[in-house]
Write an enzyme that holds these catalytic residues in place. Sequence first.
Site, PDB file in Angstrom:
ATOM      1  N   ARG A  24       0.831  -1.203   0.000  1.00 29.92           N
ATOM      2  CA  ARG A  24       0.000   0.000   0.000  1.00 29.92           C
ATOM      3  C   ARG A  24       0.867   1.256   0.000  1.00 29.92           C
ATOM      4  NH1 ARG A  24      -3.039  -3.946   2.152  1.00 29.92           N
ATOM      5  NH2 ARG A  24      -5.318  -3.819   2.074  1.00 29.92           N
ATOM      6  N   GLY A  91      -1.797 -10.970  -5.377  1.00 23.54           N
ATOM      7  CA  GLY A  91      -3.162 -10.476  -5.483  1.00 23.54           C
ATOM      8  C   GLY A  91      -3.262  -8.978  -5.309  1.00 23.54           C
ATOM      9  N   ASP A 307      -6.433 -14.303   7.442  1.00 24.60           N
ATOM     10  CA  ASP A 307      -5.109 -14.800   7.077  1.00 24.60           C
ATOM     11  C   ASP A 307      -4.470 -15.605   8.205  1.00 24.60           C
ATOM     12  OD1 ASP A 307      -5.077 -13.928   4.495  1.00 24.60           O
ATOM     13  OD2 ASP A 307      -3.816 -12.177   4.847  1.00 24.60           O
ATOM     14  N   ARG A 338      -8.415 -22.265   0.989  1.00 23.89           N
ATOM     15  CA  ARG A 338      -7.673 -22.511   2.229  1.00 23.89           C
ATOM     16  C   ARG A 338      -8.428 -23.380   3.220  1.00 23.89           C
ATOM     17  NH1 ARG A 338      -4.609 -16.612   2.905  1.00 23.89           N
ATOM     18  NH2 ARG A 338      -2.748 -17.256   1.753  1.00 23.89           N
TER      19      ARG A 338
END
Length: 429
Positions: A24, A91, A307, A338
Amino acid sequence: MITAMAPPRAFDARIPGSKSLTNRALLLAAAAGATSVLTAPLVSEDTLVFRDALTRLGARVESSEDGGAWRITGLGRGPVGAGRIWCADAGTAARFLPPLAATGHGDFVFEGSTQLTARPVAPLADALRRLGAEVATAPGGTLPLRVAARGLDGGRLDVDGRLSSQFLSGLLMAGPLLGSPLLVRARGLVSRPYVDMTLALMRHFGAEVAEDAPGEFTVRPTGYRAADLRIEPDASTASYFFAAAAVTGCSVTVDGLGRESLQGDVRFVDVLERTGARVLRGRRATTVTGTGVLRGGFAVDMGEISDTFMTLAAIAPLADAPITVRGIGHARLKESDRIEAVARNLRASGVRVETGPDRITVHPGSTSPARIACHRDHRIAMAFSVLNLRTGNLTLDDPGCVAKTFPGFHEELHRLFPQHPLPPPTARA
């Protein structure tokens, strides 16, 4: 006579910088005028791909000799030109960079690996079209994604946030470069802490962005200004070392990751407290100490910190009762499915597991020898490495996949816990 108990072994874990913060901040610095310096950025496959993509879009990035600082000379606007942008497995590159490209002028094509191409970009492409961009994707709404850019004017936009918060973050970060204010309403937003991180960093780089009501954002077309930033250690990566403390009965401290962190995944230690671990939260550091017992018998919604759900699920067989994780349906659309990948690996090692569309329940039990299928997913490799600290009977089919976010993972885990086997050099990142 009372014998004093020996204190637990204590370690300081060396955790690299946050991938989410690094990428970012790279984008925002590249969009700003003048020069910004990022200190302690993550140096990994994903961040290097992201950095190289920005240079293809016209920004200049220089690294210090030791790699401990990156100097970014920004564009002060959207990119101009043309090019094919390689996103590899990242991603964030595929979801953050097309909106930035759309604010400029030129013809840009975003491509990625087979793994990344399987992940959806259709919601992002549709949102950009509704803002007036000319965007095309491959059949099925996947990469390659082509942007014929001629600037964007802004306006009102509804975004479906149920698949990934990255679509919203990419659009918000492009907002200050539009010709008029951008008003975005996000429905069903998952992983909200990552959006909060995006907003905080946008403001750090001079943007004017407000949340007028829950999930409703206004971004003014102010552009960005250069700013320096020190990158925090990665909270998602720290989860493996905190979990290692919980299952081995030792104490692990991560400096630079405290209660003032911008990262939502630091809340993983709250979940570890429910398993019986002791947690000390300082302003600038966090310490987790294992007690020798891992408690289960609870359910927890980890949708906002998904995550880290694999970290908990992988160590759950060591608990004294079942553990259920829910709210994680969007994790099926990550580097792998996942939920299913974790379940299959646990079952292969003899553990009883039940799954649903957005949940997984793991029952306690001993493990049998198994070869863990990583699916080129760094988080599977790291999570099951923590379980193996106790079981000692698991091997990874792709130990090198950790290079996506932590090339030195195996060396650091081995430094703290020598029972963690180092993979052969050819299999390492």
